[in-house]
Structure formats: structure tokens, C-alpha cells
Design a protein around this motif. Structure first.
Motif, PDB file in Angstrom:
ATOM      1  N   LYS A  77     -18.880  72.348 105.065  1.00  0.00           N
ATOM      2  CA  LYS A  77     -19.495  74.502 104.295  1.00  0.00           C
ATOM      3  C   LYS A  77     -19.349  75.715 104.053  1.00  0.00           C
ATOM      4  CE  LYS A  77     -22.729  71.171 102.239  1.00  0.00           C
ATOM      5  NZ  LYS A  77     -21.487  69.843 101.221  1.00  0.00           N
ATOM      6  N   LEU A  78     -19.068  75.489 105.561  1.00  0.00           N
ATOM      7  CA  LEU A  78     -18.014  76.907 105.805  1.00  0.00           C
ATOM      8  C   LEU A  78     -16.920  77.366 105.212  1.00  0.00           C
ATOM      9  CD1 LEU A  78     -19.630  78.831 107.951  1.00  0.00           C
ATOM     10  CD2 LEU A  78     -17.949  78.629 109.739  1.00  0.00           C
ATOM     11  N   ALA A  79     -16.260  76.361 105.392  1.00  0.00           N
ATOM     12  CA  ALA A  79     -14.781  76.178 104.858  1.00  0.00           C
ATOM     13  C   ALA A  79     -14.514  76.915 103.745  1.00  0.00           C
ATOM     14  CB  ALA A  79     -13.463  74.979 104.845  1.00  0.00           C
ATOM     15  N   PRO A  80     -15.420  76.519 102.529  1.00  0.00           N
ATOM     16  CA  PRO A  80     -15.299  76.954 101.776  1.00  0.00           C
ATOM     17  C   PRO A  80     -16.132  78.508 100.772  1.00  0.00           C
ATOM     18  CG  PRO A  80     -16.376  75.077 101.178  1.00  0.00           C
ATOM     19  CD  PRO A  80     -16.016  74.962 101.883  1.00  0.00           C
ATOM     20  N   LEU A  81     -17.227  78.312 101.935  1.00  0.00           N
ATOM     21  CA  LEU A  81     -17.951  79.569 102.318  1.00  0.00           C
ATOM     22  C   LEU A  81     -16.411  80.908 102.277  1.00  0.00           C
ATOM     23  CD1 LEU A  81     -20.240  81.713 101.759  1.00  0.00           C
ATOM     24  CD2 LEU A  81     -20.501  80.830 103.878  1.00  0.00           C
ATOM     25  N   ALA A  82     -15.636  80.520 103.803  1.00  0.00           N
ATOM     26  CA  ALA A  82     -14.675  81.572 104.111  1.00  0.00           C
ATOM     27  C   ALA A  82     -13.956  81.985 103.216  1.00  0.00           C
ATOM     28  CB  ALA A  82     -14.395  80.909 105.645  1.00  0.00           C
ATOM     29  N   LEU A  83     -13.289  80.826 102.915  1.00  0.00           N
ATOM     30  CA  LEU A  83     -12.089  81.084 101.840  1.00  0.00           C
ATOM     31  C   LEU A  83     -12.839  81.501 100.653  1.00  0.00           C
ATOM     32  CD1 LEU A  83     -11.115  77.236 101.526  1.00  0.00           C
ATOM     33  CD2 LEU A  83      -9.149  79.115 102.384  1.00  0.00           C
ATOM     34  N   TRP A  84     -13.529  81.484  99.757  1.00  0.00           N
ATOM     35  CA  TRP A  84     -14.051  82.415  98.763  1.00  0.00           C
ATOM     36  C   TRP A  84     -14.338  84.195  99.416  1.00  0.00           C
ATOM     37  CZ3 TRP A  84     -18.191  85.925  97.786  1.00  0.00           C
ATOM     38  CH2 TRP A  84     -18.486  85.759  96.105  1.00  0.00           C
ATOM     39  N   LEU A  85     -14.984  84.138 100.135  1.00  0.00           N
ATOM     40  CA  LEU A  85     -15.117  85.474 101.094  1.00  0.00           C
ATOM     41  C   LEU A  85     -13.417  85.837 100.887  1.00  0.00           C
ATOM     42  CD1 LEU A  85     -16.609  87.101 102.161  1.00  0.00           C
ATOM     43  CD2 LEU A  85     -16.012  86.607 104.348  1.00  0.00           C
ATOM     44  N   VAL A  86     -12.738  85.446 101.607  1.00  0.00           N
ATOM     45  CA  VAL A  86     -11.172  85.574 101.754  1.00  0.00           C
ATOM     46  C   VAL A  86     -10.381  86.376 100.544  1.00  0.00           C
ATOM     47  CG1 VAL A  86      -8.570  85.246 102.627  1.00  0.00           C
ATOM     48  CG2 VAL A  86     -10.465  84.469 104.153  1.00  0.00           C
TER      49      VAL A  86
END
Length: 188
Positions: A77-86
Motif C-alpha cells: 500500500k505504501l508503494a502506490p501512495l509514495a508514487l502518487w506523492l512523487v
């Protein structure tokens, strides 16, 4: 073009990534740190700091602030959250802060079964001739991975807010405190 060989395989995979090589490499290094559970508050704060720091040394200064609730999240779940933020921060850097400095605000709040991640800039807002590009398409795809949606709204006083609303990931309580990882800061 990046090319790599998977261990034990003879096929080659090629990925085309558009952008400055240093920026692309920095993004890959940041995201490679997502291997363990992480507290979203710590993770987002460190990631935003790295993204803003990657633009230091330029003529104009961008300041940032992060207000985030604590929620321990698993890497899936953290990966798509991080990618969205980036992607959202990169869009602000490319569009809101071009030729000027500015202020970037990141907010993450857990509201029961729903969570909200917002990126706000104090730029000029969206021009009438604006056409959504690949970045917004990617942001929508990352949000869907979290069963969420994205909206872009004008900020009071100018600028833009990119908002992702999504299903709150199940809170994780690691049995071993060392399982609670954060992203690696290059050079440390």
C-alpha cells in the motif's frame, strides 16, 4: 533507456523513463527503500524532504511542510501512495514553481475508513489552456491501486491542491520494531 537482466533469466527488459537522468535515478533510489512496513507520517515527511532537497541549488527556494497522521502501512500500500506523492510533488515543481520559489504543503489524514493525501502549492493555478498529461494519468492509476480517486481543486488564495481520497489501509502493528522501516536517505 534502462536495461537489466533478471537473475536466472536470459530475456532483457527495457524501460524508457523520461526525465533528467539524475532525477530519475533519485526517484528509483527513493522508491527502492520501500521494503518494510513504515509509519506514513515518518515516511511522507522524509520523502517530501528528499524531493524538495533534490531541487536545492536552484535559483528559487521552495519551502515545504508536512502534517500527517500516524498509520503503519505495509509496502504493498505504501508503494502506490509514495508514487502518487512523487508525481504530485514533481508536477508542482515543474508547473507551480517554475521560474519562482514557493510553498508546498503536504497533508495526510486518516478519517476512519477513508484517508486523504493532499499536495498544495501556492503557484498561479491552472491556465485555461491546460491539458492533462501523463502525470495526471499516472496519479489516477496509483489512486485506483488504493481503491481511491483523485481531484484537482484551486487553493484558496491561489495555487492548486492535488487530493487523493482512498480506502484507509489496514493498520499494521509490527511484532518486531526493526520491521518498522523508513526510506533510506542517500548518502547516510
Amino acid at each position: 533507456v534502462f536495461s537489466w537482466r533478471r537473475p536466472g533469466r536470459t530475456d532483457r527488459r527495457h524501460v524508457v523513463i523520461v526525465g533528467r537522468p539524475a532525477a530519475v535515478r533519485a526517484r528509483v533510489e527513493r522508491l527502492a527503500g520501500i521494503r518494510r512496513h513504515a509509519d506514513a507520517r515518518i515516511f511522507l515527511t522524509e520523502l517530501v524532504a528528499q524531493l524538495v532537497a533534490s531541487e536545492t541549488g536552484r535559483e528559487h527556494v521552495v519551502t515545504s511542510s508536512v502534517e500527517a497522521d500516524s498509520l503503519v502501512v505495509d509496502p504493498d500500500k505504501l508503494a502506490p501512495l509514495a508514487l502518487w506523492l512523487v508525481e504530485a510533488v514533481t508536477n508542482a515543481q515543474k508547473h507551480a514553481f517554475v521560474g519562482r520559489g514557493g510553498d508546498l504543503k503536504v497533508r495526510f489524514s486518516v478519517q476512519g475508513e477513508t484517508s486523504v493525501l493532499e499536495i498544495q502549492d501556492d503557484g498561479t493555478g491552472v491556465s485555461e489552456t491546460f491539458r492533462p498529461g501523463v502525470g495526471r494519468t499516472l496519479m489516477g492509476a496509483f489512486a485506483r491501486q488504493l481503491r481511491g480517486s483523485v481531484e484537482f481543486v484551486p487553493a484558496a488564495g491561489g495555487g492548486m491542491i492535488a487530493r487523493m481520497t482512498f480506502a484507509t489501509p489496514e493498520a499494521i502493528v509490527p511484532t518486531d520494531p526493526s520491521d518498522l522501516g523508513t526510506i533510506a536517505v542517500p548518502g547516510r
